[in-house]
Each structure stands twice: as C-alpha cells, then as structure tokens.
Design an enzyme around this catalytic site. Structure first.
Site, PDB file in Angstrom:
ATOM      1  CB  SER A  18     -42.178  34.137 -10.043  1.00 24.33           C
ATOM      2  OG  SER A  18     -42.721  34.063  -8.739  1.00 24.33           O
ATOM      3  CG  HIS A  41     -37.762  34.026  -9.197  1.00 27.25           C
ATOM      4  ND1 HIS A  41     -36.524  34.613  -9.020  1.00 27.25           N
ATOM      5  CD2 HIS A  41     -38.637  34.758  -8.459  1.00 27.25           C
ATOM      6  CE1 HIS A  41     -36.644  35.650  -8.212  1.00 27.25           C
ATOM      7  NE2 HIS A  41     -37.918  35.766  -7.847  1.00 27.25           N
ATOM      8  CG  ASP A  82     -38.713  39.451  -9.007  1.00 30.33           C
ATOM      9  OD1 ASP A  82     -39.803  39.229  -9.565  1.00 30.33           O
ATOM     10  OD2 ASP A  82     -38.355  38.911  -7.939  1.00 30.33           O
ATOM     11  CG  MET A 106     -36.986  43.952  -5.900  1.00 32.44           C
ATOM     12  SD  MET A 106     -37.448  42.275  -6.366  1.00 32.44           S
ATOM     13  CE  MET A 106     -39.232  42.369  -6.453  1.00 32.44           C
ATOM     14  CG  MET A 109     -38.688  39.313  -1.203  1.00 33.78           C
ATOM     15  SD  MET A 109     -40.068  39.130  -2.343  1.00 33.78           S
ATOM     16  CE  MET A 109     -39.828  37.424  -2.823  1.00 33.78           C
ATOM     17  CG  MET A 132     -42.668  36.643  -0.130  1.00 39.82           C
ATOM     18  SD  MET A 132     -44.126  37.423  -0.831  1.00 39.82           S
ATOM     19  CE  MET A 132     -43.691  37.434  -2.570  1.00 39.82           C
ATOM     20  CG  ASP A 171     -40.835  35.274  -5.636  1.00 33.84           C
ATOM     21  OD1 ASP A 171     -39.793  35.950  -5.610  1.00 33.84           O
ATOM     22  OD2 ASP A 171     -41.544  35.151  -6.649  1.00 33.84           O
ATOM     23  CG  HIS A 224     -36.446  37.208  -4.571  1.00 33.45           C
ATOM     24  ND1 HIS A 224     -37.421  37.910  -5.245  1.00 33.45           N
ATOM     25  CD2 HIS A 224     -35.823  38.112  -3.774  1.00 33.45           C
ATOM     26  CE1 HIS A 224     -37.395  39.177  -4.861  1.00 33.45           C
ATOM     27  NE2 HIS A 224     -36.436  39.326  -3.959  1.00 33.45           N
TER      28      HIS A 224
END
Ligand code: DX5
Ligand code: ZN
Length: 226
Positions: free
Chosen positions: A12, A37, A176, A141, A72, A41, A39, A70
């Site tokens: 990540s 990966h 994750d 998660m 979020m 957010m 992330d 990913h």
C-alpha cells in the site's frame, strides 16, 4: 487466462513517501511487489483524506504490475468512470458505502475494470453473499479503514466463511490492515491470496535504499510458504 490463486503481495503506497510516489512505485515493484495497492480516502467515509482520480492517473504511468484501487469513499458510483479513466485495473468499493452495491459492481465491470467489494471489520461475510457472481475480489479489512500502521484484528473466521461461500468462483480474497510475517500465515491458512501491506513493506527503506522493501516482501512470502 487461468485464475491465479498463489499468494500475492500488494504494497500500500499509503506508507510510501507522498512527495515521491512515482519512484516509490518503481522501487517497490523492482523489489518484488506483485500488485500496487492505492488507498483512496474521502474524509467522510473514513476520517482521513488521501488523493483522487488525477493523482491515481499519474501513478498509473509508473505501475507495471496491477493497479489495485481501494475506494474508502461514499458515494462511489459518480466516480467510477473517473477511476476507469485513471487506469485502475481493480476498483474496490466498500459494501457499507452505499445502498446499491449490486449496481456498483455492475458499473465497475461495465467500465472495464475488475470489481472488488470490501468489508469493514464489523460487517459479516453474509453482506456480500449475493454479490459474489458480480465480484472479482473480496477485501476483508483487518483494521478499521483510514490509517496505515494499525493493529491487526483477527478476522480468520470471516475469511474461512467467505472462502467457503466463494467455492470455485474466480474471486480473490484480499486482506488489508496489519499484515506482517506474524499475521500473514493466519490469513493465508484461512483462505486469503492477496496480502496488502503498507508499513510492513515500506519500513526501513526508501527510494535511495530500496533493498529493505525486497527483504520485507520476501519475509512476508516466506512466512506463508510452508
Ligand atoms: C487502511 C488501508 C490499508 C493500509 C494498510 O485503511 O486500506 O491499505 O494502508 O496499512 P498497514 O499495512 O500499515 O496496516
Ligand atoms: Zn487499502
């Protein structure tokens, strides 16, 4: 192409140097990362804010493996085309992010990407049972999403249940949060094949000194190859 069930490490970049993503991606891939990966957010679905489609598009130029994005964020659907345009190979949305995950999975595949569905620690495996035919990856998660470097929460019972529910379908189980050489064997034994790791991969290294990235990746892989 046959479905690859071997264990893959997806560093990540949340734990990378935010001022140097391009070289960090190149360095960690050269040191053995299987996927990258990313992330995303939004400061709303999770209490932290990272980057959006233009940044992800810039990362794409450096990713030679698989760009695993990913999300979020909530809502999701309005941004799917932007992440397709940014070059995501896999786009994962949280089942908790909206009311219509079924539609979201269809839209992600419809935009030409693999579709992933993520579950927070408090969400049961059954929440994704009726999405499995529309899904290429289930992300379990093992921390509450939002930050790197948190303590692993044991979700092995949920992983086993998902493994059973998935059966022969070509669906990855990705883990994750808090994955390191101590926790990786637990989740792989329960049925996981994609291991996201941020702090456990990037610790001790840098773009100038990337060898620790390789040592860290090999340590996780060695912990699960018995
Ligand atoms: C958490 C993120 C993770 C995080 C993992 O919200 O989704 O991908 O970067 O970091 P570590 O491996 O440090 O727990
Ligand atoms: Zn993640």
């Amino acid at each position: 192409m046959t479905f690859d069930r071997s264990v893959k490490i997806a560093p990540s970049i949340l734990s990378a140097d935010f001022a140097d993503f391009g070289r960090e991606i190149q360095a960690v891939e050269a040191e053995g990362a299987d996927w990258i990966h990313v992330d995303v957010m939004d400061g709303h679905f999770v209490p932290n804010l990272t980057f959006g489609p233009p940044a992800v598009k810039a990362f794409r130029k450096h990713v030679k493996t698989v760009m695993d994005v990913h999300l979020m964020i909530s809502p999701v659907d309005a941004y799917i085309d932007a992440y397709a345009d940014a070059g995501a190979d896999i786009l994962t949305a949280h089942v908790e992010a909206g009311t219509h995950s079924h539609r979201t999975m269809q839209a992600i595949r419809g935009a030409g990407m693999k579709a992933g569905i993520a579950l927070n620690p408090g969400t049961p495996a059954e929440a994704v049972e009726h999405l499995l035919d529309l899904t290429d990856l289930v992300c379990v998660m093992t921390v509450n999403p939002g930050f790197g470097g948190q303590k692993f929460i044991d979700m092995t019972a949920k992983i086993r249940k998902l493994r059973e529910m998935i059966g022969d379908r070509p669906v990855h189980i990705e883990i994750d949060g808090g994955v390191d050489p101590t926790t990786a064997p637990l989740v792989v034994d329960a049925g996981a094949d994609v291991l996201v790791a941020g702090s456990a991969v990037f610790r001790g290294g840098s773009v100038e000194n990337p060898a620790p990235y390789g040592e860290n990746i090999r340590a996780i892989k060695a912990s699960v190859s018995s």
